[in-house]
Enzyme design. Structure first.
Site, PDB file in Angstrom:
ATOM      1  N   ARG A  27      46.763  47.465  48.704  1.00 27.42           N
ATOM      2  CA  ARG A  27      46.425  46.121  49.191  1.00 27.42           C
ATOM      3  C   ARG A  27      47.203  45.785  50.463  1.00 27.42           C
ATOM      4  NH1 ARG A  27      47.062  42.557  43.917  1.00 27.42           N
ATOM      5  NH2 ARG A  27      46.917  40.907  45.504  1.00 27.42           N
TER       6      ARG A  27
ATOM      7  N   ASP B 213      46.699  45.416  38.400  1.00 28.66           N
ATOM      8  CA  ASP B 213      47.001  43.982  38.383  1.00 28.66           C
ATOM      9  C   ASP B 213      45.790  43.155  37.945  1.00 28.66           C
ATOM     10  OD1 ASP B 213      49.648  44.135  39.158  1.00 28.66           O
ATOM     11  OD2 ASP B 213      49.172  44.116  41.293  1.00 28.66           O
TER      12      ASP B 213
ATOM     13  N   ARG C  59      49.485  50.746  35.943  1.00 29.17           N
ATOM     14  CA  ARG C  59      49.059  49.400  35.599  1.00 29.17           C
ATOM     15  C   ARG C  59      48.220  48.860  36.741  1.00 29.17           C
ATOM     16  NH1 ARG C  59      55.232  47.484  34.282  1.00 29.17           N
ATOM     17  NH2 ARG C  59      55.554  49.013  32.612  1.00 29.17           N
TER      18      ARG C  59
END
Lengths: 258, 258
Positions: A204, A53, A51
């Site tokens: 990230r 974001d 997935r």
């Protein structure tokens, strides 16, 4: 007869609430399934390799999907789906896969690209695709720090709360800080990370941590300390979503969508 | 005491209904005036060097505005306005100008850039900024045709219906077809046109006409014929707005915002 396809997709995630279907929200998965339904009249579930974001992009996301019936070519399928997709999503490749191909389970690695722009003033044409840093960074220090990320390690310190995995150990095969050829004038910088798998928000969190080194707040050796703590609170802040691109997903031989 | 400023602005026009204020619509001029009001508490009218249409961008639009009062520096004014602008608009420069400076009247020339991508498949990351051509073009033929645009001529054939000017004669000083260094792989191509002034939709009409030559529908010499007809129906279709950028506006000495 059921046929399984491996579909490669690129998308600008800016205007989507992420990959996964959510009621009342525009998502990549939902938009793809809707485009398949409109073009083939078939209700097909599209399973992504992971997935992404909200605001995160893909250059080469891979999804598996099983069609109860499809007699035309993969090329015709690709064209049919693309004809119903918005400009921000494109199916770049469709390949027939082994019948039990599963985009998550069969993935043996992924590569992410994170784009930065070092620039005092905002750039209206890059803000969708780059994290803007207002101050200069020490690229060499970031490169030394990035080299310390590579290896078979426990990456708990770079795992955000959320979908916890059984193990936080991953093989990071590559981690590079890449200034563009015209970096002096453009300020364009990319960080690419390749691993056998990623924890939630791992790229990230790595990028945010490397930028702290770039700003001179911490030395490159700090990375070893952060990894050793195995606790998220020791790493830097997560970098924002708009710089992140899922660049490539790797599959084992026989399951490669080629 | 009133002070006049020359403000240089860059913007991504995709999500705006063009430059000019329109009730109930997001426009560049309206957003700028609102940002000035919020940051300085002053009601100021911003006059652009020209109106850009919906979806058209600017790298260096210039606007004049008269402030009834402003005692801080131009740098402080630039920062104040930028702090209230969205990511898609940025004030890149603010200069104090002669008190009677007027962004339209004092302009002595403009340069536009039109971006194309020659690519069969859509590109989610370029569709806001390039016109995509699905078929290969003959760049050399387009370059020959572009050279024929240059000169002091009547450009009626490239003027769309709308705001008609007294004269359709303009000096086109430059018209170039510029393939990117990585054109073979990226398909990126730009057309730049510089003139003392432009008629309504002139650049988009020129680009659409050059692309017909690129597709081999017409030879480069056709340009002379189109210009000679002095009638819009003889030229090619207008290129779409998303490829167009107002690149630079030129002013006479003493009125240059430098």
């Amino acid at each position: 007869m059921t046929r399984t396809f491996a579909i490669t997709i690129a998308y600008d995630g800016t205007d989507f609430a992420g990959w996964q279907v959510q009621p009342g929200q525009a998502t990549i998965q939902g938009t793809l399934q809707h485009a398949i339904k409109r073009s083939t009249k078939l209700d097909v579930n599209v399973t992504g390799s992971g997935r992404t974001d909200a605001g995160v992009h893909a250059l080469g996301q891979v999804a598996s999907c099983r069609f109860p019936t499809w007699t035309a070519s993969t090329d015709a399928l690709s064209k049919a789906i693309n004809s119903r997709l918005p400009e921000t999503i494109v199916v770049t490749e469709v390949h027939q896969a082994p019948s039990d191909f599963h985009a998550i389970r069969d993935a043996i690695g992924k590569r992410y690209r994170y784009q930065i722009q070092v620039r005092h003033q905002r750039d209206p044409f890059e803000h969708r695709y780059r994290w803007r840093l207002r101050r200069a960074v020490d690229v060499a220090a970031m490169q030394s720090a990035a080299a310390k990320i590579i290896g078979h390690r426990d990456f708990s310190s770079f795992e955000s709360a959320g979908a916890r995995r059984k193990s936080s150990v991953r093989d990071v095969r590559d981690c590079q800080v890449l200034p563009a050829a015209d970096y002096e004038t453009s300020g364009h910088l990319a960080i690419e990370v390749e691993a056998n798998g990623f924890l939630y928000n791992m790229v990230r969190n790595i990028v945010g941590t490397l930028v702290e080194v770039g700003y001179g707040k911490q030395p490159p050796e700090w990375i070893d300390e952060v990894l050793g703590q195995k606790n998220r609170i020791y790493a830097g802040q997560a970098a924002p979503p708009q710089g992140l691109f899922l660049k490539e997903v790797y599959y084992r031989p026989g399951f490669e969508p080629v």
